[in-house]
Design a protein around this motif. Structure first.
Motif, PDB file in Angstrom:
ATOM      1  N   SER A 164      62.370  72.512  90.360  1.00  0.00           N
ATOM      2  CA  SER A 164      62.284  73.952  90.606  1.00  0.00           C
ATOM      3  C   SER A 164      61.621  74.700  89.454  1.00  0.00           C
ATOM      4  O   SER A 164      61.219  75.856  89.618  1.00  0.00           O
ATOM      5  N   LEU A 165      61.489  74.065  88.294  1.00  0.00           N
ATOM      6  CA  LEU A 165      60.873  74.715  87.140  1.00  0.00           C
ATOM      7  C   LEU A 165      59.354  74.629  87.172  1.00  0.00           C
ATOM      8  O   LEU A 165      58.687  75.268  86.360  1.00  0.00           O
ATOM      9  N   ASN A 226      59.244  76.766  76.810  1.00  0.00           N
ATOM     10  CA  ASN A 226      57.916  76.915  77.405  1.00  0.00           C
ATOM     11  C   ASN A 226      57.917  76.594  78.892  1.00  0.00           C
ATOM     12  O   ASN A 226      57.163  77.189  79.667  1.00  0.00           O
ATOM     13  N   THR A 227      58.762  75.649  79.294  1.00  0.00           N
ATOM     14  CA  THR A 227      58.801  75.254  80.701  1.00  0.00           C
ATOM     15  C   THR A 227      59.549  76.268  81.552  1.00  0.00           C
ATOM     16  O   THR A 227      59.123  76.605  82.664  1.00  0.00           O
ATOM     17  N   VAL A 228      60.673  76.760  81.035  1.00  0.00           N
ATOM     18  CA  VAL A 228      61.507  77.634  81.855  1.00  0.00           C
ATOM     19  C   VAL A 228      60.968  79.064  81.910  1.00  0.00           C
ATOM     20  O   VAL A 228      61.257  79.804  82.858  1.00  0.00           O
ATOM     21  N   GLU A 229      60.174  79.459  80.927  1.00  0.00           N
ATOM     22  CA  GLU A 229      59.741  80.857  80.866  1.00  0.00           C
ATOM     23  C   GLU A 229      59.015  81.327  82.130  1.00  0.00           C
ATOM     24  O   GLU A 229      59.411  82.339  82.727  1.00  0.00           O
ATOM     25  N   ARG A 234      59.265  84.344  87.277  1.00  0.00           N
ATOM     26  CA  ARG A 234      59.119  84.393  88.731  1.00  0.00           C
ATOM     27  C   ARG A 234      60.462  84.690  89.399  1.00  0.00           C
ATOM     28  O   ARG A 234      60.540  85.473  90.357  1.00  0.00           O
ATOM     29  N   LEU A 235      61.517  84.073  88.882  1.00  0.00           N
ATOM     30  CA  LEU A 235      62.857  84.325  89.416  1.00  0.00           C
ATOM     31  C   LEU A 235      63.240  85.789  89.252  1.00  0.00           C
ATOM     32  O   LEU A 235      63.766  86.419  90.181  1.00  0.00           O
ATOM     33  N   LEU A 236      62.960  86.347  88.074  1.00  0.00           N
ATOM     34  CA  LEU A 236      63.294  87.744  87.820  1.00  0.00           C
ATOM     35  C   LEU A 236      62.551  88.666  88.782  1.00  0.00           C
ATOM     36  O   LEU A 236      63.138  89.619  89.322  1.00  0.00           O
ATOM     37  N   VAL A 277      67.556  77.885  82.756  1.00  0.00           N
ATOM     38  CA  VAL A 277      67.390  76.708  83.612  1.00  0.00           C
ATOM     39  C   VAL A 277      68.466  76.709  84.694  1.00  0.00           C
ATOM     40  O   VAL A 277      68.201  76.452  85.874  1.00  0.00           O
ATOM     41  N   GLY A 278      69.696  77.009  84.284  1.00  0.00           N
ATOM     42  CA  GLY A 278      70.785  77.072  85.256  1.00  0.00           C
ATOM     43  C   GLY A 278      70.534  78.102  86.344  1.00  0.00           C
ATOM     44  O   GLY A 278      70.771  77.843  87.534  1.00  0.00           O
ATOM     45  N   TRP A 279      70.041  79.266  85.952  1.00  0.00           N
ATOM     46  CA  TRP A 279      69.715  80.309  86.927  1.00  0.00           C
ATOM     47  C   TRP A 279      68.631  79.828  87.894  1.00  0.00           C
ATOM     48  O   TRP A 279      68.747  80.004  89.117  1.00  0.00           O
ATOM     49  N   ALA A 280      67.565  79.252  87.352  1.00  0.00           N
ATOM     50  CA  ALA A 280      66.436  78.834  88.190  1.00  0.00           C
ATOM     51  C   ALA A 280      66.839  77.734  89.164  1.00  0.00           C
ATOM     52  O   ALA A 280      66.480  77.764  90.348  1.00  0.00           O
ATOM     53  N   VAL A 281      67.604  76.759  88.678  1.00  0.00           N
ATOM     54  CA  VAL A 281      68.023  75.652  89.540  1.00  0.00           C
ATOM     55  C   VAL A 281      68.987  76.146  90.619  1.00  0.00           C
ATOM     56  O   VAL A 281      68.884  75.757  91.790  1.00  0.00           O
ATOM     57  N   ALA A 282      69.922  77.016  90.228  1.00  0.00           N
ATOM     58  CA  ALA A 282      70.885  77.540  91.201  1.00  0.00           C
ATOM     59  C   ALA A 282      70.184  78.335  92.294  1.00  0.00           C
ATOM     60  O   ALA A 282      70.521  78.228  93.479  1.00  0.00           O
TER      61      ALA A 282
END
Length: 294
Positions: A164-165, A226-229, A234-236, A277-282
């Motif tokens: 998902s990242l 760098n990966t999660v940013e 996009r999530l935000l 990461v937790g937010w993005a995966v969830a």
């Protein structure tokens, strides 16, 4: 043009290094948007000759003996343009091992000089009978970087990296192949043409060895931030669009991570990144759940 670069190097006793930036991005834009990616590009800057050869190999199809031979001829033409015999021979030895071609034969091709323009550097001409090799996939450099480490040092990313990242479909496909395969060769065998080229490219781009524990911790934090940013950004945007009030928490974490990265507090940046990461995966899991229930 290449000869002029080498003449300039000799005249001023300097070595030109080439930083490979994401397609369509200049250093000024990258400095504003992603200083970590710019720093990585500068750290990985390569000598001009190495850059030209890397670009050739990135777009080469090395699955057959014939294609390896064509690539060796193109590489020999590039190497032949360098004025230093010692430098030329070092590249000959390196490429001979990479392409599994006799070094003496490659050395002879270099000494003979360029017989035709290298295929990957010419906009016209070249072999008309053979189809051109596939163009290298353009992927965000941050995603390429984490995939490179996932192949060569998977322990740095195994406990947090998630499909998902990845925003780029090609990068996501490569990661999913790696995650589902027991070995790199198994992933390569299961790949299609586009992912195979990217897998081979990343496998040939070995990152520098890092043994110091503190440096490893910093590297892990840098990879994670760098990966999660981009995924968190996009999530935000989606949360704000949906009117999700929890978006303020994601925004706060993003701002904190950016600040901690800029001041070099990598431990704090890693802590922020882990939460993102937790937010993005969830969020991705929730979206998949809604999709499967409809």
């Amino acid at each position: 043009a290449a000869e002029r670069w080498y003449q300039w190097e000799q005249a001023y006793e300097v070595q030109v290094q080439v930083a490979d930036l994401p397609a369509g991005r200049d250093p000024g834009d990258l400095w504003k948007d992603d200083r970590g990616a710019l720093a990585t590009a500068i750290e990985r800057a390569a000598p001009f000759l190495q850059f030209r050869i890397d670009r050739l190999l990135a777009g080469a199809d090395l699955r057959t003996l014939e294609s390896k031979a064509r690539t060796a001829e193109d590489a020999a033409a590039i190497i032949a343009s360098h004025p230093s015999e010692l430098v030329r021979d070092q590249y000959v030895m390196k490429l001979a091992g990479m392409l599994d071609i006799d070094a003496d034969q490659l050395r002879a091709a270099v000494r003979a000089g360029p017989r035709r323009r290298p295929a990957r550097e010419s906009s016209r001409g070249g072999d008309t009978d053979a189809p051109p090799p596939p163009r290298p996939t353009q992927v965000d450099r941050r995603e390429l970087d984490v995939l490179r480490w996932a192949i060569h040092s998977p322990q740095l990313v195994a406990d947090w990296l998630d499909s998902s990242l990845f925003i780029d479909p090609a990068a996501r496909s490569v990661f999913e192949l790696l995650a589902e395969s027991a070995t790199f060769q198994e992933a390569l065998d299961a790949s299609d043409d586009s992912t195979r080229a990217l897998l081979q490219r990343l496998a040939n781009e070995e990152p520098p060895e890092v043994e110091d524990e503190d440096e490893l911790a910093t590297l892990r934090a840098r990879l994670m931030t760098n990966t999660v940013e981009p995924a968190a950004q996009r999530l935000l945007a989606r949360m704000l669009h949906d009117g999700d009030e929890r978006g303020s928490e994601v925004k706060t974490l993003l701002s904190a991570m950016t600040h901690h990265r800029e001041i070099g507090d990598w431990e704090a940046a890693r802590h922020d990144a882990e939460q993102l990461v937790g937010w993005a995966v969830a969020r991705a899991d929730a979206n998949e759940g809604r999709g499967s229930s409809t």
